[in-house]
Structure formats: C-alpha cells, structure tokens
Design a protein around this motif. Structure first.
Motif, PDB file in Angstrom:
ATOM      1  N   THR A   5       0.845  -1.186   0.000  1.00 39.65           N
ATOM      2  CA  THR A   5       0.000   0.000   0.000  1.00 39.65           C
ATOM      3  C   THR A   5       0.883   1.239   0.000  1.00 39.65           C
ATOM      4  OG1 THR A   5      -1.686  -1.192   1.233  1.00 39.65           O
ATOM      5  CG2 THR A   5      -1.823   1.214   1.239  1.00 39.65           C
ATOM      6  N   PHE A   6       0.620   2.119  -0.934  1.00 39.59           N
ATOM      7  CA  PHE A   6       1.298   3.416  -0.988  1.00 39.59           C
ATOM      8  C   PHE A   6       0.279   4.481  -0.596  1.00 39.59           C
ATOM      9  CE2 PHE A   6       3.817   0.923  -3.982  1.00 39.59           C
ATOM     10  CZ  PHE A   6       5.122   1.302  -3.658  1.00 39.59           C
ATOM     11  N   VAL A   8      -0.243   8.346  -0.954  1.00 35.62           N
ATOM     12  CA  VAL A   8       0.233   9.498  -1.715  1.00 35.62           C
ATOM     13  C   VAL A   8      -0.802  10.605  -1.584  1.00 35.62           C
ATOM     14  CG1 VAL A   8       1.003  10.336  -3.972  1.00 35.62           C
ATOM     15  CG2 VAL A   8       1.249   7.906  -3.408  1.00 35.62           C
ATOM     16  N   THR A  12      -4.860   6.376  -0.647  1.00 40.54           N
ATOM     17  CA  THR A  12      -4.266   5.057  -0.488  1.00 40.54           C
ATOM     18  C   THR A  12      -4.418   4.247  -1.763  1.00 40.54           C
ATOM     19  OG1 THR A  12      -4.770   5.090   1.857  1.00 40.54           O
ATOM     20  CG2 THR A  12      -4.404   2.944   0.874  1.00 40.54           C
ATOM     21  N   ARG A  13      -3.321   3.628  -2.161  1.00 37.74           N
ATOM     22  CA  ARG A  13      -3.380   2.669  -3.291  1.00 37.74           C
ATOM     23  C   ARG A  13      -2.877   1.339  -2.791  1.00 37.74           C
ATOM     24  NH1 ARG A  13      -1.010   3.939  -8.970  1.00 37.74           N
ATOM     25  NH2 ARG A  13      -1.933   1.916  -9.353  1.00 37.74           N
ATOM     26  N   LEU A  15      -2.087  -2.501  -3.520  1.00 38.90           N
ATOM     27  CA  LEU A  15      -1.766  -3.313  -4.685  1.00 38.90           C
ATOM     28  C   LEU A  15      -1.529  -4.752  -4.264  1.00 38.90           C
ATOM     29  CD1 LEU A  15       0.964  -0.858  -5.994  1.00 38.90           C
ATOM     30  CD2 LEU A  15      -1.410  -0.962  -6.788  1.00 38.90           C
ATOM     31  N   ALA A  37       6.497   0.398  -7.398  1.00 36.05           N
ATOM     32  CA  ALA A  37       5.869   1.681  -7.726  1.00 36.05           C
ATOM     33  C   ALA A  37       5.897   1.922  -9.232  1.00 36.05           C
ATOM     34  CB  ALA A  37       6.579   2.811  -6.978  1.00 36.05           C
ATOM     35  N   ASP A  41       2.656   2.382 -11.768  1.00 32.50           N
ATOM     36  CA  ASP A  41       2.482   3.823 -12.005  1.00 32.50           C
ATOM     37  C   ASP A  41       2.207   4.619 -10.736  1.00 32.50           C
ATOM     38  OD1 ASP A  41       2.958   3.755 -14.755  1.00 32.50           O
ATOM     39  OD2 ASP A  41       0.889   3.140 -15.147  1.00 32.50           O
ATOM     40  N   VAL A  42       2.875   4.246  -9.664  1.00 37.01           N
ATOM     41  CA  VAL A  42       2.813   5.044  -8.435  1.00 37.01           C
ATOM     42  C   VAL A  42       3.952   6.057  -8.517  1.00 37.01           C
ATOM     43  CG1 VAL A  42       3.069   4.997  -5.921  1.00 37.01           C
ATOM     44  CG2 VAL A  42       1.813   3.164  -7.108  1.00 37.01           C
ATOM     45  N   ARG A 110       8.218  14.780  -3.345  1.00 40.51           N
ATOM     46  CA  ARG A 110       7.531  14.781  -4.636  1.00 40.51           C
ATOM     47  C   ARG A 110       8.128  15.807  -5.577  1.00 40.51           C
ATOM     48  NH1 ARG A 110       2.502  14.370  -2.236  1.00 40.51           N
ATOM     49  NH2 ARG A 110       2.780  12.738  -0.735  1.00 40.51           N
TER      50      ARG A 110
END
Ligand code: FES
Length: 134
Positions: A5-6, A8, A12-13, A15, A37, A41-42, A110
């Motif tokens: 889990t990322f 950003v 939350t994404r 995967l 990532a 495409d994170v 970022r």
C-alpha cells in the motif's frame, strides 16, 4: 501475494503484487518498493535511477517494516542525508518487499514539475487537462 500500500497525498493505493511478474527495469533492486511503484504507475521519485545515490525515493514505512529486506550500510549512509528522516524511513529503491507493507511517500520528496513542463499540485492532471474538463 503481498499487499503493498502506498499513501500518496493522503490517498491510499493498495496493490496485490505478484513479485514474480514485476516488470523490473533497472530502477532499484528487483522487488523493491521502487520497482513495484514503477510497475503500477505510483509516482515515487528516483533521481539517481535507483542506485542509492540520492534520497528522492525516501518513504516512511507505516506498517510491515519486518516484511522488507534488512537495511544495508550503503542505504543507511544515504538515508542519513535525507530531509526529515525518521526511524521508519527507508529508501524505496533499496527496500525489497517480502510481505505486506504500508508506506507513505512524503510530500517533500515529490517532484511537482513533471516531464512536459506541467506543474502538478496535489491531484493529478496538468492545468491544460483540467481546463479541457478531463
Ligand atoms: S532512487 Fe536515488 S536513492 Fe533511491
């Protein structure tokens, strides 16, 4: 199959990652958070190309630190130069996933100036795209 889990921008994404089928392409160690990532495409920065020579892939591991590879001396030395390093910090290009992990990409790592000259603040979508209503 590990869940990675990322977090950003507070979103939350999660995967499901089949480590055997990652599209490793010379960015970070195979199976690293950076490798994952890039495969999904994170937006995890990697100014040095995943060679442990910058700190732009800095992540903060919120859960599952034991499910990452052990930190080696070169990662530790480089991480010492990262801005606002915490005891939970890792370099995404060096931390290889072995199980479920939740990590946050700090706002200060970022790159808001993306290829093509568009400046992205917060949410995805270049200004031109937003004007077009897409
Ligand atoms: S991408 Fe430069 S240290 Fe990880």
């Amino acid at each position: 199959m590990p869940k990675v889990t990322f977090i950003v921008d507070g979103e939350t994404r999660m995967l499901d990652v089949d480590l055997a089928s990652l599209t490793y392409s010379d960015h970070g160690l195979p199976g690293s958070l950076l490798d994952i990532a890039r495969s999904f495409d994170v937006p995890l920065e990697h100014a040095c190309g995943g060679n442990c020579a910058c700190t732009t892939c800095h992540v903060i591991v919120r859960e599952g630190a034991d499910n990452l590879s052990e930190m080696q001396d070169d990662e530790l030395d480089r991480l010492d130069t990262a801005w606002d390093v915490t005891p939970l910090s890792r370099l995404g290009c060096q931390a290889v996933v072995k199980g479920d992990v939740i990590c946050e990409i700090p706002m200060y790592t970022r790159n808001y100036v993306q290829e093509g000259g568009a400046i992205r603040l917060g949410k995805p979508g270049a200004p031109k795209e937003r004007e077009a209503g897409t």
